[in-house]
Design an enzyme around this catalytic site. Structure first.
Site, short mmCIF file in Angstrom:
data_model
loop_
_atom_site.label_atom_id
_atom_site.label_comp_id
_atom_site.label_asym_id
_atom_site.label_seq_id
_atom_site.Cartn_x
_atom_site.Cartn_y
_atom_site.Cartn_z
N TRP A 243 0.82 -1.20 0.00
CA TRP A 243 0.00 0.00 0.00
C TRP A 243 0.86 1.27 0.00
O TRP A 243 0.44 2.30 0.44
CB TRP A 243 -0.96 -0.01 1.20
CG TRP A 243 -2.15 -0.88 1.00
CD1 TRP A 243 -3.38 -0.49 0.56
CD2 TRP A 243 -2.27 -2.29 1.24
NE1 TRP A 243 -4.23 -1.57 0.49
CE2 TRP A 243 -3.58 -2.69 0.91
CE3 TRP A 243 -1.37 -3.27 1.69
CZ2 TRP A 243 -4.03 -4.00 1.02
CZ3 TRP A 243 -1.82 -4.58 1.80
CH2 TRP A 243 -3.13 -4.93 1.46
N CYS A 277 -6.83 -4.22 -2.32
CA CYS A 277 -8.04 -5.02 -2.08
C CYS A 277 -8.74 -5.52 -3.34
O CYS A 277 -9.18 -6.66 -3.38
CB CYS A 277 -9.00 -4.28 -1.17
SG CYS A 277 -9.79 -2.84 -1.89
N HIS A 339 -13.65 -0.63 0.30
CA HIS A 339 -12.97 -1.90 0.47
C HIS A 339 -13.76 -2.95 -0.30
O HIS A 339 -14.99 -2.96 -0.27
CB HIS A 339 -12.87 -2.26 1.96
CG HIS A 339 -12.21 -3.58 2.20
ND1 HIS A 339 -11.07 -3.96 1.53
CD2 HIS A 339 -12.52 -4.61 3.00
CE1 HIS A 339 -10.72 -5.17 1.91
NE2 HIS A 339 -11.59 -5.59 2.81
N ASP A 364 -13.25 -12.71 2.59
CA ASP A 364 -12.37 -11.59 2.31
C ASP A 364 -10.93 -12.06 2.42
O ASP A 364 -10.55 -12.63 3.44
CB ASP A 364 -12.66 -10.48 3.33
CG ASP A 364 -11.90 -9.19 3.04
OD1 ASP A 364 -11.04 -9.18 2.14
OD2 ASP A 364 -12.15 -8.19 3.73
N TYR A 528 -6.17 5.05 -1.02
CA TYR A 528 -7.59 4.74 -0.86
C TYR A 528 -7.91 4.23 0.54
O TYR A 528 -9.04 4.15 0.94
CB TYR A 528 -8.08 3.76 -1.93
CG TYR A 528 -7.76 2.31 -1.68
CD1 TYR A 528 -8.70 1.48 -1.05
CD2 TYR A 528 -6.54 1.76 -2.04
CE1 TYR A 528 -8.41 0.14 -0.81
CE2 TYR A 528 -6.25 0.44 -1.81
CZ TYR A 528 -7.19 -0.37 -1.19
OH TYR A 528 -6.89 -1.68 -0.95
#
Ligand SMILES: *[C@@H]1O[C@H](CO)[C@@H](O)[C@H](O)[C@H]1NC(C)=O
Ligand SMILES: *[C@@H]1O[C@H](CO)[C@@H](O)[C@H](O)[C@H]1NC(C)=O
Ligand SMILES: *[C@@H]1O[C@H](CO)[C@@H](O)[C@H](O)[C@H]1NC(C)=O
Ligand SMILES: *[C@@H]1O[C@H](CO)[C@@H](O)[C@H](O)[C@H]1NC(C)=O
Ligand SMILES: CC(=O)N[C@H]1CO[C@H](CO)[C@@H](O)[C@@H]1O
Length: 692
Positions: A243, A277, A339, A364, A528
């Site tokens: 990230w 994600c 997400h 997830d 994000y």
């Protein structure tokens, strides 16, 4: 007499000489005809009959005893379902069934129905004839291997989905759309679950996880293992997260067109860099659909990441001089702009039937929190989330918090270290949940917020909060009582990267008294995940409120934010203010998602059935772009390919042309992406209908 004697002599040595798995016929009945592969191996779904033709060396007698044996794995064993014997002539045991459909001369057509809870994966086949002199068995032969998958078409399979349109979308559709903005913007994703090598990759993922074969008939367990294996954390799974915005050691998350390149790379080289994600969710979706589990990618806007475990999300503001300032460190990671996760459609035979928790389940694979020691999440019933029933497996409290947290805004007093509650917002988190609509290339969003939540403030909503063990708070509006409201408004709907734009801080004076406001506006570029990348604007202002409304215009200049953008495309503005007469604290947050430049397509069809695709990009920025990487892929006609441009000068264009003859008719898509160190998320696609 003479003739009869000859037959019985031969009967003593009955032997199966050829086994035909009837691939072409059976694959389409089982909705498996789209799986690509060079050696045309049979792929079928469980709980549904498939046919085989056995060729013997002589006609079969009713008194003959032969059996078909299926094996999966190395140490096969009947009691744990890794060895299946279907007997013709002897007595049938076990959960798979077989019947003789037709017998003509030396050939025998049999129908085999695997049980509804059969292990999924790759089996091998053997035919044994039990004679008085012992057993003769066919040799192991890769031509009679077959794959068995979950079956959404079979009513007794735990992944059964009753509606055909839904099955076509959630099992069969290879193209998808992943939303990244509430407005319905996002990115195209190619799932490619039928691409050659992908089914083997999915089975390899199960093997790499060391999941025992005996558990692989259980879709709940397969989903849970899949969610752990899609991320590389703690098990060297498929995708490495990153990230930051330095992707020099891998591929930028925005540069992936779809899952197929990722899964094939995993098979060849191990964990693949890098993912965020939507990459995890897109790849996991391929895994699920490929194995036959109905699945979709969903996006939750303002997704809370509850790292304190209290189902409450905190935003902390520092008191700096007269006004407040968002405390970046204490607020870290708490609410992502969006997400993505997956939903898998499962009956949940493992949960009490009277609770009715079957249907869509949250799974997830983005590594956020560990669950029983691993980075994984779910499956968790969406219905259970809606009702606040958080006691059922798996990870319901975490998912509940992602869509339902209240946002508590606190003021931190730097002298005393104490925090003071400013306001509670019960509507911000899980504001909207979107997924792609059903039907081919229909990329309109379907709003599924109502499957997770009752309307805010309804009596059902109150009941859910009570079930979840939460005290119900109405939307606390401290502001109302104190007389001034402040919002941040951006009149322009779409702001492109590199554009200047206007913003207004708008006040509503609801009081009867004079209000003098002192405020601070801070503009930052963010990821994000809402983490600040760099601050590019900070200005203070003072205003005396007129009756009803008053506003301050703010101009945001590209020359200020561009150098701080990196390859991100979101700006966050936080305005904090104080009304001097009564010490009322005000705050407003607004995120602006800048639009990336687009790729232009031109597609033409030649008489020779060759399709030409031209992709064009013009550099709209006042600076050159260096080391620009581009990729193009058109499933079923243009294989994945890349190009590197060392420089695209300001105002100039590049064009890339490819042509090819399609291998399959139907609707497909051509995808292209572009990436360089100062610009991410440039992408485009073009739908193409190929006639047979
Ligand atoms: C066969 O089915 C029964 C009943 O559903 C089940 O208990 C048993 O485990 C199954 N056997 C195998 C080998 O899967
Ligand atoms: C099945 O059972 C046999 C005998 O207990 C065992 O050796 C084998 O490992 C088991 N297979 C699986 C996949 O658990
Ligand atoms: C992200 O990738 C860069 C290199 O591309 C690397 O330097 C950095 O350490 C990575 N960050 C994480 C958190 O892995
Ligand atoms: C705020 O509005 C009230 C009612 O309209 C008005 O009486 C008051 O003067 C306003 N305050 C200011 C500063 O104008
Ligand atoms: C379910 C099934 O058995 N489907 C087909 C398998 O192949 C035979 C031979 O062509 C067909 O007759 C079946 O319909």
């Amino acid at each position: 007499y003479h003739v009869k004697l000859v037959i019985s002599l031969f009967a003593a040595t009955l032997e199966c000489v050829r086994v035909d798995m009837m691939q072409n016929e059976n694959k389409s009945d089982h909705h498996c005809h789209l799986y690509e592969g060079k050696n045309n191996i049979l792929i079928v779904r469980r709980a549904q009959e498939f046919q085989m033709t056995l060729q013997f060396n002589q006609p079969v007698n009713p008194s003959d005893n032969f059996q078909i044996e299926f094996y999966i794995g190395i140490n096969t064993y009947m009691l744990n379902g890794t060895k299946i014997i279907i007997s013709f002539g002897g007595s049938q045991t076990g959960n798979w069934t077989g019947r003789i459909i037709q017998q003509q001369g030396d050939a025998c057509v049999v129908g085999i129905t695997p049980s509804a809870d059969a292990i999924i994966g790759k089996y091998y086949t053997s035919v044994a004839v039990i004679g008085s002199n012992g057993i003769s068995r066919t040799q192991k032969d890769s031509g009679t291997d077959f794959y068995l998958l979950f079956n959404a078409w079979a009513s007794n399979d735990e992944v059964y989905m009753p509606n055909e349109e839904e099955r076509q979308e959630y099992v069969m559709n290879e193209n998808g759309y992943i939303y990244q903005e509430e407005s319905g913007d996002g990115r195209q994703w190619y799932y490619g679950q039928f691409v050659e090598g992908i089914l083997d990759a999915c089975i390899k993922i199960l093997d790499d996880s060391h999941m025992p074969l005996v558990n692989r008939g259980d879709a709940v367990k397969v989903c849970r293992i899949g969610s752990a294996m899609m991320n590389s954390q703690d098990d060297r799974g498929v995708l490495v997260g990153n990230w930051s915005d330095d992707y020099s050691l891998g591929t930028a998350p925005t540069f992936w067109i779809g899952s197929d390149q990722i899964l094939l790379q995993y098979v060849n080289k191990g964990p693949v860099s890098f993912a965020q994600c939507w990459v995890y969710a897109g790849t996991f979706n391929t895994f699920l659909r490929c194995l036959g589990i109905p699945a979709r990618v969903i996006t939750n806007f303002n997704s809370a990441h509850d790292n304190t475990g209290n189902i409450v999300t905190d935003l902390v503001f520092n008191s700096v001089g007269n006004v407040l300032e968002l405390n970046e460190r204490l607020t870290r990671d708490s609410i992502w702009n969006y997400h993505c996760w997956n939903e898998a459609y499962l009956s949940r035979f493992d949960l009490p039937a009277y609770q009715n928790l079957g249907g869509w389940q949250v799974v997830d694979s983005t590594p956020q929190e560990t669950s029983d020691g691993y980075y994984r999440c779910g499956p968790c019933s969406v219905k259970a989330i809606k009702e606040g029933m958080l006691g059922y497996q798996f990870d319901a409290p975490f998912v509940f918090a992602e869509v339902n947290s209240d946002v508590y805004k606190y003021k931190l007093n730097s002298q005393t270290g104490k925090t003071e509650l400013l306001s509670v917002d019960t509507t911000y988190v899980g504001m909207k949940i979107l997924t792609k609509s059903i039907g081919g290339n229909n990329y309109g969003p379907m709003d599924i917020t109502g499957t997770y939540k009752y309307p805010e403030g309804s009596s059902k909503d109150k009941e859910t909060m009570k079930n979840a063990g939460r005290t119900y708070k109405a939307h606390l509006q401290y502001d109302d009582e104190q007389g001034v409201e402040m919002t941040l408004e951006i009149p322009q709907k779409r702001v492109k990267i590199g554009q200047n734009f206007q913003m207004a801080v708008v006040f509503r004076n609801l009081s009867e008294d004079t209000r003098t406001i002192h405020g601070l506006l801070v503009g930052s570029t963010i990821y994000y995940t809402n983490i600040q990348r760099a601050q590019f604007k900070q200005e203070t202002f003072d205003v005396t409120l007129k009756p009803m409304e008053s506003e301050i215009q703010v101009v945001v200049l590209a020359q200020n934010y561009m150098p701080k953008l990196g390859c991100q495309s979101s700006l966050r503005f936080v305005v904090t203010a104080k009304s001097m007469e009564n010490n009322q604290d005000l705050m407003a947050i607004q995120i602006v998602n800048l639009k990336s430049p687009e790729l232009a397509f031109a597609v033409g069809l030649e008489v020779s059935l060759e399709i030409f695709v031209k992709v064009e990009f013009t550099n709209p920025f006042p600076f050159s772009l260096y080391n620009v990487r581009m990729a193009m892929q058109g499933p079923n006609f243009i294989s994945y390919r890349e190009k590197l441009y060392s420089e695209i000068a300001t105002g100039t264009s590049i064009t890339w042309m490819e042509s090819s003859v399609p291998t399959r008719s139907g609707n497909t898509m051509v995808y292209a992406v572009l990436d360089c160190s100062v610009l991410g998320n440039v992408q485009g696609n073009w739908a193409i209908g190929i006639q047979a």
